[in-house]
Design an enzyme around this catalytic site. Structure first.
Site, PDB file in Angstrom:
ATOM      1  CD  GLU A   1      41.127 119.732  59.798  1.00  0.00           C
ATOM      2  OE1 GLU A   1      41.582 118.892  59.006  1.00  0.00           O
ATOM      3  OE2 GLU A   1      41.007 119.522  61.030  1.00  0.00           O
TER       4      GLU A   1
ATOM      5  CG  ASP B   1      41.132 116.772  56.769  1.00  0.00           C
ATOM      6  OD1 ASP B   1      40.509 116.215  57.691  1.00  0.00           O
ATOM      7  OD2 ASP B   1      42.226 117.365  56.932  1.00  0.00           O
TER       8      ASP B   1
ATOM      9  CB  ILE C   1      47.139 116.437  57.061  1.00  0.00           C
ATOM     10  CG1 ILE C   1      48.245 117.106  56.249  1.00  0.00           C
ATOM     11  CG2 ILE C   1      47.662 115.116  57.671  1.00  0.00           C
ATOM     12  CD1 ILE C   1      49.504 117.438  57.071  1.00  0.00           C
ATOM     13  CG  ASP C   2      41.061 112.770  58.128  1.00  0.00           C
ATOM     14  OD1 ASP C   2      40.572 113.610  58.900  1.00  0.00           O
ATOM     15  OD2 ASP C   2      40.782 111.562  58.178  1.00  0.00           O
TER      16      ASP C   2
ATOM     17  CB  THR D   1      46.629 116.688  61.910  1.00  0.00           C
ATOM     18  OG1 THR D   1      46.002 117.240  60.746  1.00  0.00           O
ATOM     19  CG2 THR D   1      47.725 117.628  62.352  1.00  0.00           C
TER      20      THR D   1
ATOM     21  CG  ASP E   1      37.248 115.349  60.022  1.00  0.00           C
ATOM     22  OD1 ASP E   1      36.630 115.944  60.926  1.00  0.00           O
ATOM     23  OD2 ASP E   1      38.458 115.484  59.814  1.00  0.00           O
TER      24      ASP E   1
HETATM   25  C1  LIP Z   1      40.811 113.616  62.839  1.00  0.00           C
HETATM   26  C2  LIP Z   1      39.789 112.588  62.424  1.00  0.00           C
HETATM   27  C3  LIP Z   1      39.747 111.446  63.425  1.00  0.00           C
HETATM   28  C4  LIP Z   1      39.385 111.975  64.785  1.00  0.00           C
HETATM   29  C5  LIP Z   1      40.421 112.973  65.223  1.00  0.00           C
HETATM   30  C6  LIP Z   1      40.541 114.134  64.212  1.00  0.00           C
HETATM   31  P1  LIP Z   1      42.065 115.671  61.720  1.00  0.00           P
HETATM   32  O1  LIP Z   1      40.797 114.670  61.894  1.00  0.00           O
HETATM   33  O2  LIP Z   1      40.116 112.106  61.155  1.00  0.00           O
HETATM   34  O3  LIP Z   1      38.818 110.465  63.060  1.00  0.00           O
HETATM   35  O4  LIP Z   1      39.287 110.926  65.705  1.00  0.00           O
HETATM   36  O5  LIP Z   1      40.073 113.471  66.480  1.00  0.00           O
HETATM   37  O6  LIP Z   1      39.334 114.859  64.198  1.00  0.00           O
HETATM   38  O7  LIP Z   1      41.962 116.655  62.854  1.00  0.00           O
HETATM   39  O8  LIP Z   1      43.320 114.868  61.801  1.00  0.00           O
HETATM   40  O9  LIP Z   1      41.856 116.318  60.374  1.00  0.00           O
END
Ligand code: LIP
Length: 275
Positions: free
Chosen positions: A81, A97, A99-100, A102, A224
């Site tokens: 990412e 990813d 940190i998913d 974030t 994601d």
């Molecule tokens: C997030 C996703 C989440 C979505 C957020 C964001 P990130 O990914 O995991 O489902 O609703 O808008 O995209 O940006 O934290 O890697």
């Protein structure tokens, strides 16, 4: 109905190696993120909008993961990412990813994860999602089932749509969020309730774990959903996008058969796949 890919035969030794590497990388990065989070953590940069943030820890986590992958399997491709992009020559591509969730991490909320998937010639063979604050590691190998820590997983039996607890999420662009709010406004009276956790990877794993009946979201990137998609499928969920399509940034849907088709059809009627 989405045609779920048939498990292709991959050597057990390769699957075991990819799983071990994914677990090791996720564990190292997750511990670093959990134990090394600065009290004064701030925003290092923004991407698509002022609320699409990157922290120094996202960048450091991705660097840690890609460094480990390069040491262990230098000929593999990598897609991350935060900019990692390596073509590779082995046929194996890592989708990361770092940190998913974030924004959850930035605010000190517990629902964030490290998500690592290994694809072989484009097919996801291994998926690992590690949520350190929750002490939960989900893993799956194509054709070999899904697990939370050491517990085998299976999705909840499909309820009627009106009894379904449905997870979703919203994008970083205000215009897209406004459209997504229109969709959820129409949907919420037709389901049990909505949950918005903030991490797609964890949401997909919560479907696999039976903590959500279904999940959908528009606008996700491969990093994601790559790992969580495999984990959900290996736990018995159907996953896809619009009818007959695989997951894509247009739309991600995951649920057990019987509910998946109903929700996917309703989302198609609501135009959940477009802004
Ligand atoms: C997030 C996703 C989440 C979505 C957020 C964001 P990130 O990914 O995991 O489902 O609703 O808008 O995209 O940006 O934290 O890697």
């Amino acid at each position: 109905m989405t045609d779920q890919p048939e498990p292709a035969p991959y050597p057990d030794a390769l699957k075991a190696e990819l799983l071990e590497i994914a677990l090791d990388a996720a564990a190292r990065a997750g511990a670093f993120l959990r134990d090394g989070r600065p009290e004064d953590l701030g925003v290092a940069a923004t991407k698509s909008s002022a609320v699409d943030v990157v922290t120094e820890m996202d960048i450091a986590s991705e660097k840690m993961i890609t460094g480990l992958l390069a040491d262990r399997r230098p000929d593999d491709g990598v897609l991350g990412e935060e900019g990692a992009s390596v073509e590779g020559s082995s046929g194996v591509q890592w989708v990361i990813d770092p940190i998913d969730g974030t924004v959850n991490y930035l605010y000190g909320l517990p629902s964030w994860a490290v998500s690592i998937a290994a694809r072989v010639h484009g097919e996801t063979v291994v998926g690992v999602v590690y949520a350190p604050v929750r002490g939960e590691t989900w893993r799956a190998v194509l054709g070999d089932g899904a697990f939370l820590n050491d517990r085998p997983l299976h999705v909840r039996p499909a309820p009627a749509l009106g009894l379904a607890l449905v997870g979703t999420g919203f994008g970083y662009l205000a215009e897209r969020r406004a459209r997504q709010a229109e969709v959820v406004r129409e949907l919420i009276p037709q389901v049990r309730d909505i949950r918005r956790g903030g991490s797609a990877a964890i949401d997909l794993c919560d479907v696999a774990t039976g903590r959500l009946d279904a999940y959908y979201e528009r606008g996700l990137n491969p990093w994601d959903y790559a790992a969580g998609d495999l984990i959900a499928r290996e736990a018995g969920a159907l996953t896809g996008g619009r009818p007959g399509e695989r997951l894509s940034p247009d739309l991600t849907v995951a649920a057990p058969s019987g509910l998946f088709e109903l929700l996917q059809g309703r989302l198609e009627e609501l135009g959940a796949w477009h802004d």
